[in-house]
Write an enzyme that holds these catalytic residues in place. Structure first.
Site, mmCIF file in Angstrom:
data_model
loop_
_atom_site.group_PDB
_atom_site.id
_atom_site.type_symbol
_atom_site.label_atom_id
_atom_site.label_comp_id
_atom_site.label_asym_id
_atom_site.label_seq_id
_atom_site.Cartn_x
_atom_site.Cartn_y
_atom_site.Cartn_z
ATOM 1 N N HIS A 97 0.709 -1.432 -0.017
ATOM 2 C CA HIS A 97 -0.054 0.016 0.055
ATOM 3 C C HIS A 97 0.961 1.323 0.129
ATOM 4 O O HIS A 97 0.231 2.274 -0.298
ATOM 5 C CB HIS A 97 -0.846 0.103 1.326
HETATM 6 C C1 UD1 Z 1 -1.921 5.826 5.419
HETATM 7 C C2 UD1 Z 1 -0.698 6.414 6.095
HETATM 8 C C3 UD1 Z 1 0.531 5.338 6.075
HETATM 9 C C4 UD1 Z 1 -0.282 3.813 6.770
HETATM 10 C C5 UD1 Z 1 -1.406 3.526 6.124
HETATM 11 C C6 UD1 Z 1 -2.104 2.492 6.573
HETATM 12 C C7 UD1 Z 1 -0.047 8.557 5.776
HETATM 13 C C8 UD1 Z 1 0.593 9.709 5.099
HETATM 14 N N1 UD1 Z 1 0.104 7.496 5.357
HETATM 15 O O1 UD1 Z 1 -1.598 5.617 4.017
HETATM 16 O O2 UD1 Z 1 1.606 5.835 6.819
HETATM 17 O O3 UD1 Z 1 0.798 2.861 6.626
HETATM 18 O O4 UD1 Z 1 -2.216 4.627 6.142
HETATM 19 O O5 UD1 Z 1 -3.202 1.834 5.909
HETATM 20 O O6 UD1 Z 1 -0.865 9.017 6.509
HETATM 21 N N2 UD1 Z 1 -8.902 5.115 1.067
HETATM 22 C C9 UD1 Z 1 -10.180 4.472 1.059
HETATM 23 N N3 UD1 Z 1 -10.833 4.202 1.798
HETATM 24 C C10 UD1 Z 1 -10.262 3.973 3.204
HETATM 25 C C11 UD1 Z 1 -9.034 4.757 3.152
HETATM 26 C C12 UD1 Z 1 -8.319 5.311 2.263
HETATM 27 O O7 UD1 Z 1 -10.667 4.446 -0.075
HETATM 28 O O8 UD1 Z 1 -10.944 3.650 4.237
HETATM 29 C C13 UD1 Z 1 -8.252 5.907 -0.211
HETATM 30 C C14 UD1 Z 1 -8.194 7.324 -0.095
HETATM 31 O O9 UD1 Z 1 -9.233 7.989 -0.529
HETATM 32 C C15 UD1 Z 1 -7.085 7.639 -0.686
HETATM 33 C C16 UD1 Z 1 -6.169 6.241 -0.721
HETATM 34 O O10 UD1 Z 1 -7.015 5.414 -0.221
HETATM 35 O O11 UD1 Z 1 -7.292 7.801 -2.085
HETATM 36 C C17 UD1 Z 1 -5.033 6.614 0.016
HETATM 37 O O12 UD1 Z 1 -5.276 6.755 1.769
HETATM 38 P P1 UD1 Z 1 -4.500 7.657 2.564
HETATM 39 O O13 UD1 Z 1 -5.306 7.847 4.068
HETATM 40 O O14 UD1 Z 1 -4.065 8.785 1.930
HETATM 41 O O15 UD1 Z 1 -2.885 6.942 2.733
HETATM 42 P P2 UD1 Z 1 -2.699 5.655 2.937
HETATM 43 O O16 UD1 Z 1 -2.301 4.878 1.846
HETATM 44 O O17 UD1 Z 1 -4.009 4.502 3.496
#
Ligand code: UD1
Length: 372
Positions: free
Chosen positions: A217
């Protein structure tokens, strides 16, 4: 003492569950409600899907958040900025005596920054970790959070040394503790209670002859098409020999769709809760991951780990031969599967404390009541 806990992303729910339970335990020993510490949980909403968030609160019996900000998605700056604004409003109203933040996400930094600007002391759980790669958003978040925290709760002695090298011993008011890793506490507590859900049960029955567990991820892997392609191609190759189960993070799903990369043999499943993850860790032959937490969980379950990153904060796992860093190099990933994971290894060396990190954190915090 009123404690505000700020969480937002999946790994933080696991860590907060441990500390919150210790606080509840302490509360039960208090003579009256007036003496008892109070915890309010602020959920930023960084992770918002049921499988990324709600399921953890249910399964791990984390108290319901008093505030849910619904701030998932968006760029780093806009996400962190919006969190800062909303968390500050809550701290103005609630006036907590201390704020707890976990790990290295945007929610961690926003919670710590909102607190310190209001002169509320911050406790950082999982302090002192470093990848020494400033391209990672997590590295920026953890360095800045450490610098403004009063209580630096480190999981290992190496983390303590990282902080001392940065001069933390001389930061006014900073207190550094090696308490061990709350994720170890979590595994010890929940593994007794983990039975697979029905979907997972079918999967475990189907792949009873053995499988690998993979997670991908990290932004550096998902957002870089070449790296993502290398990793997926390597896992597809490995899956011709041993089944590979990949619970798919929403970020990775998004980028697979965007780049048109297809999973043919790798078994992609929806994100899973903590208890199902424990069952997969327990039953798998080895782990392929770019997650920080999963590297340690592999070790807790005595499974070799192939880490799909160029560096790790958990260097002791590599030093002791439990973990190999292979980056996004297809040939290295495949060769690690053929050789590294089959080595004999002794997993009995305790690297992450004694399983009482949560209690130590609560004892230290509550004993510091009234400190300025
Ligand atoms: C975040 C953390 C990372 C951690 C990870 C655990 C930061 C910078 N990164 O990364 O350190 O290891 O969480 O998972 O804070 N999304 C969904 N549904 C959700 C959550 C996210 O669709 O429930 C989508 C978001 O809209 C976005 C993408 O997934 O487009 C990434 O989510 P984001 O929270 O930005 O970062 P992670 O990659 O999850």
């Amino acid at each position: 003492m009123k404690i505000a806990t700020v969480v937002g992303a999946r790994p933080q729910f696991v860590k907060a569950a441990v500390v919150s339970r210790e606080l509840q335990k302490f509360k039960r020993t208090c003579k009256s409600d007036v003496d008892a510490p109070k915890e309010i949980i602020v959920h930023t909403g960084q992770h918002y899907d049921n499988q990324m968030s709600d399921i953890f609160f249910k399964e791990m019996q984390i108290p319901r958040p008093a505030y849910h900000l619904g701030l998932g998605g968006g760029t780093h700056g806009s996400m962190t900025g919006q969190m800062l604004v909303r968390i500050e409003e809550i701290f103005f109203m609630e006036k907590p005596d201390a704020v707890l933040v976990y790990g290295d996400t945007n929610s961690t930094l926003a919670g710590a920054l909102a607190a310190i600007k209001l002169h509320i002391p911050v406790a950082h759980i999982e302090a002192g970790l470093r990848s020494f790669n400033m391209q990672m958003p997590e590295e920026i978040n953890r360095i800045l959070t450490d610098r403004i925290s009063r209580w630096l709760f480190c999981p290992t002695e190496i983390a303590v040394q990282n902080l001392k090298r940065e001069g933390a011993g001389k930061w006014p008011g900073a207190q550094i503790y090696n308490v061990g890793d709350v994720m170890y506490d979590a595994v010890l507590f929940y593994r007794e209670r983990a039975t697979p859900g029905s979907l997972l049960n079918n999967l475990l029955a189907q792949y009873k002859d053995g499988f690998y567990l993979a997670t991908v991820h990290r932004q550096e892997n998902t957002d870089n098409t070449q790296r993502l392609k290398n990793i997926i191609t390597a896992l597809e190759n490995i899956a011709t020999r041993v089944p590979v189960i990949l619970p798919l993070h929403p970020r990775t799903r998004k980028y697979l769709l965007k780049t048109g990369l297809e999973l043919r043999r790798v078994i992609a499943i929806e994100p899973i809760g903590y208890l199902d993850m424990i069952c997969l860790l327990h039953n798998c032959k080895a782990v392929f991951t770019d997650s920080g937490g999963v590297q340690k969980e592999a070790y807790f379950f005595q499974k070799p780990c192939i880490t799909l990153r160029d560096e790790t904060e958990w260097v002791e796992l590599v030093e002791h031969g439990y973990n190999r860093l292979v980056g996004a190099d297809k040939a290295k990933i495949i060769s690690a599967e053929q050789e590294f994971i089959h080595r004999d290894r002794d997993f009995t060396k305790p690297l992450y404390g004694d399983g009482h990190a949560g209690k130590k954190i609560i004892d230290i915090l509550l004993n510091s009541r009234g400190e300025k």
